[in-house]
Scaffold this active site. Structure first.
Site, PDB file in Angstrom:
ATOM      1  CE1 TYR A 159      -3.685   2.584   0.747  1.00 51.23           C
ATOM      2  CE2 TYR A 159      -2.180   3.395   2.442  1.00 51.23           C
ATOM      3  CZ  TYR A 159      -3.321   3.560   1.668  1.00 51.23           C
ATOM      4  OH  TYR A 159      -4.080   4.701   1.799  1.00 51.23           O
ATOM      5  CB  ALA A 160       3.791   2.225   2.105  1.00 54.13           C
ATOM      6  CB  ALA A 161       5.171   0.260  -2.659  1.00 51.86           C
ATOM      7  CB  SER A 162       0.171   1.443  -4.287  1.00 47.36           C
ATOM      8  OG  SER A 162      -0.607   1.812  -3.151  1.00 47.36           O
TER       9      SER A 162
HETATM   10  N1  LIG Z   1      -8.931   6.791   5.501  1.00 48.55           N
HETATM   11  C1  LIG Z   1      -7.631   6.990   5.656  1.00 48.55           C
HETATM   12  O1  LIG Z   1      -7.127   6.965   6.807  1.00 48.55           O
HETATM   13  C2  LIG Z   1      -6.744   7.280   4.474  1.00 48.55           C
HETATM   14  C3  LIG Z   1      -5.424   7.671   4.733  1.00 48.55           C
HETATM   15  C4  LIG Z   1      -4.591   7.947   3.667  1.00 48.55           C
HETATM   16  C5  LIG Z   1      -5.062   7.849   2.371  1.00 48.55           C
HETATM   17  N2  LIG Z   1      -6.346   7.461   2.143  1.00 48.55           N
HETATM   18  C6  LIG Z   1      -6.769   7.358   0.749  1.00 48.55           C
HETATM   19  O2  LIG Z   1      -7.933   8.123   0.539  1.00 48.55           O
HETATM   20  C7  LIG Z   1      -8.708   7.546  -0.509  1.00 48.55           C
HETATM   21  C8  LIG Z   1     -10.125   7.349  -0.027  1.00 48.55           C
HETATM   22  O3  LIG Z   1     -10.084   6.525   1.127  1.00 48.55           O
HETATM   23  P1  LIG Z   1     -11.304   6.309   2.121  1.00 48.55           P
HETATM   24  O4  LIG Z   1     -10.713   6.196   3.465  1.00 48.55           O
HETATM   25  O5  LIG Z   1     -12.406   7.270   1.852  1.00 48.55           O
HETATM   26  O6  LIG Z   1     -11.707   4.818   1.662  1.00 48.55           O
HETATM   27  P2  LIG Z   1     -13.092   4.042   1.557  1.00 48.55           P
HETATM   28  O7  LIG Z   1     -12.735   2.600   1.492  1.00 48.55           O
HETATM   29  O8  LIG Z   1     -14.039   4.514   2.606  1.00 48.55           O
HETATM   30  O9  LIG Z   1     -13.634   4.525   0.124  1.00 48.55           O
HETATM   31  C9  LIG Z   1     -12.964   4.164  -1.047  1.00 48.55           C
HETATM   32  C10 LIG Z   1     -13.957   4.192  -2.196  1.00 48.55           C
HETATM   33  O10 LIG Z   1     -13.242   3.844  -3.391  1.00 48.55           O
HETATM   34  C11 LIG Z   1     -14.027   2.920  -4.126  1.00 48.55           C
HETATM   35  N3  LIG Z   1     -13.181   2.093  -4.974  1.00 48.55           N
HETATM   36  C12 LIG Z   1     -12.325   1.111  -4.576  1.00 48.55           C
HETATM   37  N4  LIG Z   1     -11.762   0.528  -5.646  1.00 48.55           N
HETATM   38  C13 LIG Z   1     -12.259   1.164  -6.740  1.00 48.55           C
HETATM   39  C14 LIG Z   1     -12.063   0.996  -8.133  1.00 48.55           C
HETATM   40  N5  LIG Z   1     -11.273   0.031  -8.610  1.00 48.55           N
HETATM   41  N6  LIG Z   1     -12.737   1.805  -8.990  1.00 48.55           N
HETATM   42  C15 LIG Z   1     -13.567   2.767  -8.500  1.00 48.55           C
HETATM   43  N7  LIG Z   1     -13.813   2.952  -7.201  1.00 48.55           N
HETATM   44  C16 LIG Z   1     -13.163   2.159  -6.316  1.00 48.55           C
HETATM   45  C17 LIG Z   1     -14.737   2.089  -3.047  1.00 48.55           C
HETATM   46  O11 LIG Z   1     -15.875   1.412  -3.581  1.00 48.55           O
HETATM   47  C18 LIG Z   1     -15.090   3.157  -2.030  1.00 48.55           C
HETATM   48  O12 LIG Z   1     -16.331   3.769  -2.314  1.00 48.55           O
HETATM   49  C19 LIG Z   1      -8.012   6.244  -0.886  1.00 48.55           C
HETATM   50  O13 LIG Z   1      -7.207   6.461  -2.032  1.00 48.55           O
HETATM   51  C20 LIG Z   1      -7.155   5.946   0.331  1.00 48.55           C
HETATM   52  O14 LIG Z   1      -6.036   5.163   0.020  1.00 48.55           O
HETATM   53  C21 LIG Z   1      -7.202   7.166   3.163  1.00 48.55           C
END
Ligand SMILES: NC(=O)c1ccc[n+]([C@@H]2O[C@H](COP(=O)([O-])OP(=O)(O)OC[C@H]3O[C@@H](n4cnc5c(N)ncnc54)[C@H](O)[C@@H]3O)[C@@H](O)[C@H]2O)c1
Length: 255
Positions: A159-162
């Site tokens: 995940y970190a790498a991505s």
């Molecule tokens: N919540 C955290 O603590 C946190 C921290 C750092 C980064 N992020 C990043 O923020 C972003 C949003 O995270 P979140 O916490 O709201 O997550 P979440 O899991 O609540 O929501 C993610 C959404 O993305 C959608 N999704 C997943 N794969 C998909 C795909 N292939 N095509 C289209 N939609 C897709 C899911 O259906 C979901 O609705 C992500 O990129 C996550 O990595 C989150």
């Protein structure tokens, strides 16, 4: 309020806006005047978010889109152009998280992580950039992560790498497409209270107080905290900002 006209008449695509940070971002960008197109894997969730944004009097459409499919992503961009005539803003928020101990990690786990978190962003940028270049303006905001800056010690090295890849992509595209009028930035959230975060600590929920204690502002982020940073970068307020990674982590990176 100033934020209510920041994106007047703009067209914005927000991926992964069926819940969490994406849903808050879609709502805020719509309140700022944009017509928002949600591209989300879960079409029902997307429609539920879009419906509540429309019910509040703003413009939002839901589209079932998997960002790992370059064809589906191109179709969404083509639709946006045909129906709305432009793409001003792209928010690459769709993301996936999973834990696998590094020494047990197989190719399938690494491939899935990269397919959604890195290649998904690349597909969406490739689909939206031609329309932005043609008009000589546009703003892309990629949702990276604090893990992409400092790494992860919680069985999520892939995940970190991505997310590190998303940061490198952001800087590369900013240099490549700045001369064509397109700004590309990233936000790097810390721990934000969403389903993704809750799932990441579900095996050891007792860690939560310690996690909060390590954040200088002594609270988890809320999806709206990240949405406001995204709105800033997406809007003309950040007109001279490109290739930057804005950490929105309550100071956690300092600790
Ligand atoms: N919540 C955290 O603590 C946190 C921290 C750092 C980064 N992020 C990043 O923020 C972003 C949003 O995270 P979140 O916490 O709201 O997550 P979440 O899991 O609540 O929501 C993610 C959404 O993305 C959608 N999704 C997943 N794969 C998909 C795909 N292939 N095509 C289209 N939609 C897709 C899911 O259906 C979901 O609705 C992500 O990129 C996550 O990595 C989150």
């Amino acid at each position: 309020m100033l934020s209510e006209c920041l994106l007047t008449d703009r067209v914005a695509i927000v991926t992964g806006a069926g819940q969490g940070i994406g849903a808050a971002t879609a709502a805020l960008l719509a309140r700022a005047g944009a017509t928002v197109l949600i591209g989300e894997l879960d079409a029902e969730q997307a429609e539920s978010v879009a419906g509540s944004i429309r019910a509040a009097g703003y413009k939002c459409e839901a589209h079932g889109v998997d960002v790992t499919s370059p064809n589906r992503v191109r179709e969404l961009a083509a639709y946006a152009l045909a129906r709305h005539g432009r793409i001003d803003v792209l928010v690459n928020n769709a993301g996936y998280y999973g834990k696998v101990p590094t020494l047990e990690m197989d190719d399938a786990s690494m491939d899935r992580m990269m397919a959604v978190n890195y290649k998904g962003v690349q597909h969406c940028c490739q689909a939206a950039l031609p329309a932005m270049i043609a008009r000589g303006c546009g703003s892309i905001v990629n949702v990276a992560s604090m893990a992409g800056i400092k790494g992860s010690s919680s069985q999520a090295s892939h995940y970190a790498a991505s997310k590190g890849a998303v940061i490198a992509l952001t800087r590369s595209l900013a240099a490549e497409f700045g001369p064509r009028g397109v700004r590309i930035n990233a936000v790097a959230p810390g721990q934000v209270d969403t389903q993704l975060f809750r799932a990441s600590i579900k095996e050891r929920p007792e860690r939560l107080p310690g996690i909060v204690e390590a954040i200088p502002l002594r609270r988890l982020g809320q999806p709206e905290d990240i949405a406001r940073a995204i709105l800033f970068l997406a809007s003309d307020l950040a007109g001279f900002v490109t290739g930057q990674v804005l950490s929105v982590c309550g100071g956690r990176l300092l600790a």
